[in-house]
Scaffold this motif. Sequence first.
Motif, short mmCIF file in Angstrom:
data_model
loop_
_atom_site.label_atom_id
_atom_site.label_comp_id
_atom_site.label_asym_id
_atom_site.label_seq_id
_atom_site.Cartn_x
_atom_site.Cartn_y
_atom_site.Cartn_z
N PRO A 527 -2.14 -0.52 -3.34
CA PRO A 527 -2.86 0.66 -3.88
C PRO A 527 -3.86 0.59 -4.90
O PRO A 527 -4.85 1.47 -4.91
CB PRO A 527 -1.30 1.56 -4.40
CG PRO A 527 -0.45 0.70 -3.86
CD PRO A 527 -0.59 -0.39 -3.66
N ASN A 528 -3.75 -0.10 -5.72
CA ASN A 528 -4.72 -0.40 -6.72
C ASN A 528 -6.06 -0.72 -6.15
O ASN A 528 -7.07 -0.50 -6.48
CB ASN A 528 -4.29 -1.46 -7.93
CG ASN A 528 -4.99 -1.25 -9.31
OD1 ASN A 528 -5.30 0.00 -9.61
ND2 ASN A 528 -5.18 -2.41 -9.78
N GLU A 529 -6.04 -1.96 -5.21
CA GLU A 529 -7.06 -2.36 -4.82
C GLU A 529 -7.63 -1.22 -3.76
O GLU A 529 -9.14 -1.23 -3.74
CB GLU A 529 -6.74 -3.64 -3.68
CG GLU A 529 -6.38 -4.94 -4.36
CD GLU A 529 -5.73 -5.98 -3.76
OE1 GLU A 529 -5.66 -7.13 -3.79
OE2 GLU A 529 -5.26 -5.33 -2.55
N PHE A 530 -6.89 -0.42 -3.03
CA PHE A 530 -7.27 0.62 -2.35
C PHE A 530 -8.35 1.72 -3.23
O PHE A 530 -9.39 1.85 -2.75
CB PHE A 530 -6.38 1.25 -1.47
CG PHE A 530 -6.55 2.39 -0.79
CD1 PHE A 530 -7.03 2.20 0.68
CD2 PHE A 530 -6.85 3.80 -1.06
CE1 PHE A 530 -7.47 3.37 1.35
CE2 PHE A 530 -7.29 5.09 -0.41
CZ PHE A 530 -7.49 4.57 1.11
N ARG A 531 -7.69 1.82 -4.21
CA ARG A 531 -8.61 2.84 -5.23
C ARG A 531 -9.85 2.07 -5.62
O ARG A 531 -10.64 2.97 -5.70
CB ARG A 531 -7.53 3.21 -6.56
CG ARG A 531 -8.29 4.04 -7.59
CD ARG A 531 -7.32 4.50 -8.64
NE ARG A 531 -6.68 5.74 -8.27
CZ ARG A 531 -5.65 6.30 -9.07
NH1 ARG A 531 -5.14 5.75 -10.15
NH2 ARG A 531 -5.13 7.22 -8.73
N LYS A 532 -9.94 1.05 -6.16
CA LYS A 532 -11.01 0.57 -6.47
C LYS A 532 -12.15 0.21 -5.28
O LYS A 532 -13.29 0.47 -5.75
CB LYS A 532 -10.77 -1.11 -7.11
CG LYS A 532 -10.07 -1.14 -8.22
CD LYS A 532 -9.79 -2.50 -8.81
CE LYS A 532 -8.98 -2.60 -10.11
NZ LYS A 532 -8.52 -3.88 -10.57
N LEU A 533 -11.53 0.20 -4.26
CA LEU A 533 -12.67 -0.33 -2.90
C LEU A 533 -13.07 1.20 -2.49
O LEU A 533 -14.13 1.25 -2.05
CB LEU A 533 -12.04 -0.87 -1.87
CG LEU A 533 -11.66 -2.47 -1.92
CD1 LEU A 533 -10.73 -2.74 -0.74
CD2 LEU A 533 -13.04 -2.99 -2.07
N ASN A 534 -12.43 2.15 -2.63
CA ASN A 534 -12.94 3.58 -1.98
C ASN A 534 -13.20 4.65 -3.17
O ASN A 534 -13.92 5.61 -2.74
CB ASN A 534 -11.89 4.13 -1.33
CG ASN A 534 -11.48 3.31 0.05
OD1 ASN A 534 -12.08 3.31 0.85
ND2 ASN A 534 -10.33 2.37 -0.06
N TYR A 535 -12.77 4.43 -4.32
CA TYR A 535 -13.09 5.58 -5.16
C TYR A 535 -13.57 4.95 -6.55
O TYR A 535 -13.72 5.33 -7.52
CB TYR A 535 -11.79 6.37 -5.55
CG TYR A 535 -11.09 6.96 -4.44
CD1 TYR A 535 -11.67 8.08 -3.60
CD2 TYR A 535 -10.06 6.15 -3.87
CE1 TYR A 535 -11.32 8.56 -2.76
CE2 TYR A 535 -9.33 6.85 -2.58
CZ TYR A 535 -10.11 8.09 -1.84
OH TYR A 535 -9.49 8.58 -0.88
#
Length: 535
Positions: A527-535
């Motif tokens: 989830p943390n990587e998803f947030r950094k990549l997309n937001y």
Amino acid sequence: MFKVMIVDDELYICEMIKRLIDWENLALSCVGEADNGRQAIEKIRKLKPDIVLTDIRMPSVDGLEMVRQMREEFPACFFVLFSGHKDFDYAYSAIKYGVEDYLLKPINRGKLNRVLARITAKLTQRSEDKQEKLKRTEQLEYTLERLKSMFVDQILEGKLKINTIDEFNRECRCHYCGDYIQVLAVKLDVVNWRYPQENPVREKCFVNEKIGDEALDFLEKKGIYAEKFTCGELLYLVIEIKEGQSPEIYKMMFREIDISMERYPTYSVSVGIGVKARVPDAFMYAFDTARATVYKRLRDGTDKLLSLDSGWDQGRYVYPADKYIDEFKSIVEICSEIEMEAWIEKQMEEMLSEENSSYGLLVTLRTCLEQMLYCFYEKSGGELQISADQIKKLGDAVFEYTNEAWLLRFAKNTILEYFEKYLEFKRMRAVRPIREAKKYINIHYQENITLELLAEKIYLNPIYFSTMFKKEEGINFSNYLLMVRIENAKRLLGNQVYTIAQVAELVGYKDYKHFSKVFKKNVGITPNEFRKLNY
């Protein structure tokens, strides 16, 4: 417009009166002039004016005498007299002739137009009253015709037994006095008619009335008493049989009808001759046989005078429709569209192979069609879009076909059309619980949702629900719930206000680490990587 005639022996007076009248606003028109009473009488008889404006003193026949004569012939006409001052007493005596008013010369424009306005108002009211009276008369005649038709319908359905000829005469406003009658059934058809929506009911009623009138006029000229009755699509001619009456009279009558039908090229007509029956014992039989005979047109063709087959049996004209309906009800839940089509074709072949009348085939098809459509409606719990009126209309359409192939195609296609709608209804009804389940998941995904809980919410067995859910969605319940939670987690991760732990809780995971593990397994990153990549 109402018609006005002006009578005066001085031409310039006539012209002056014409200029004084407000023709347009009063809706009046001048149809003629006369310069003496005798000429006026001739023109009134010819032109039939609504209003006559006339001088009193004229050569030949004076105004008063002209009014006296014309009042007797044309009591609805309004007369207005002109007179000089010295003729006042003379004009006053004309009131006894029903003169509407009198005007003193020189004529005043305002008074003349006020008198004419008053007369116009009376004429308008009289016209409206006449129209209203005519309307009431037409309504009364229509009601009487409907009552006569209903009376005959009850005879045909066996709900009413006529005990005496006087009873029939009284109920139907007839004047039969002989011992025997014969009924002829007339059926009007649209040429090459194929579809129920192409049935011009009002136009057919009009043509039917004309056919009936032609037949009655012909029979009256031959000294034969008859009456006509319209019941549904059929016109019945009830003919009093005279001693020594030749059957050839019907052929002659049909030729007259056939000639008159040239005015209606889009229609064909068939006439069926019923048996000669003693009154009142065999009234129903007389109507029955005429009705059965006219429907022979299905196989024998239209534009014919049709006679009853020898050895006709009243009990033979209805097939045992129940056997088809019972079998239909047993297979409707288990067969496909292809299987249903094959079953219908098989039953129709069986109907045609029976030795029976055309009317029998039509009655059976109508019964089967109506009951099958009602079966679809009933099995859908009343949700299938077909009303009782529609079912009746489709059933009655059977009797409009003049070609067996078109008839059977119509019946088959109608049943298959509503069978397809019923199958679609069943499919939609089956997936309705799934839609409700998905809706519940999309709203309550953050809660602890189990298969048992959801099945209880939509009133289904958990095992059946699980099987049906996978069949409709292609994935099982738990995977769908997981998918909804992951998609919402992605959305919430875009809001920097929430921590990863808060996002996990908002989508139904109490354990942050378990959420991260599940998220990475399904998305490929944490989830943390998803947030950094997309937001």
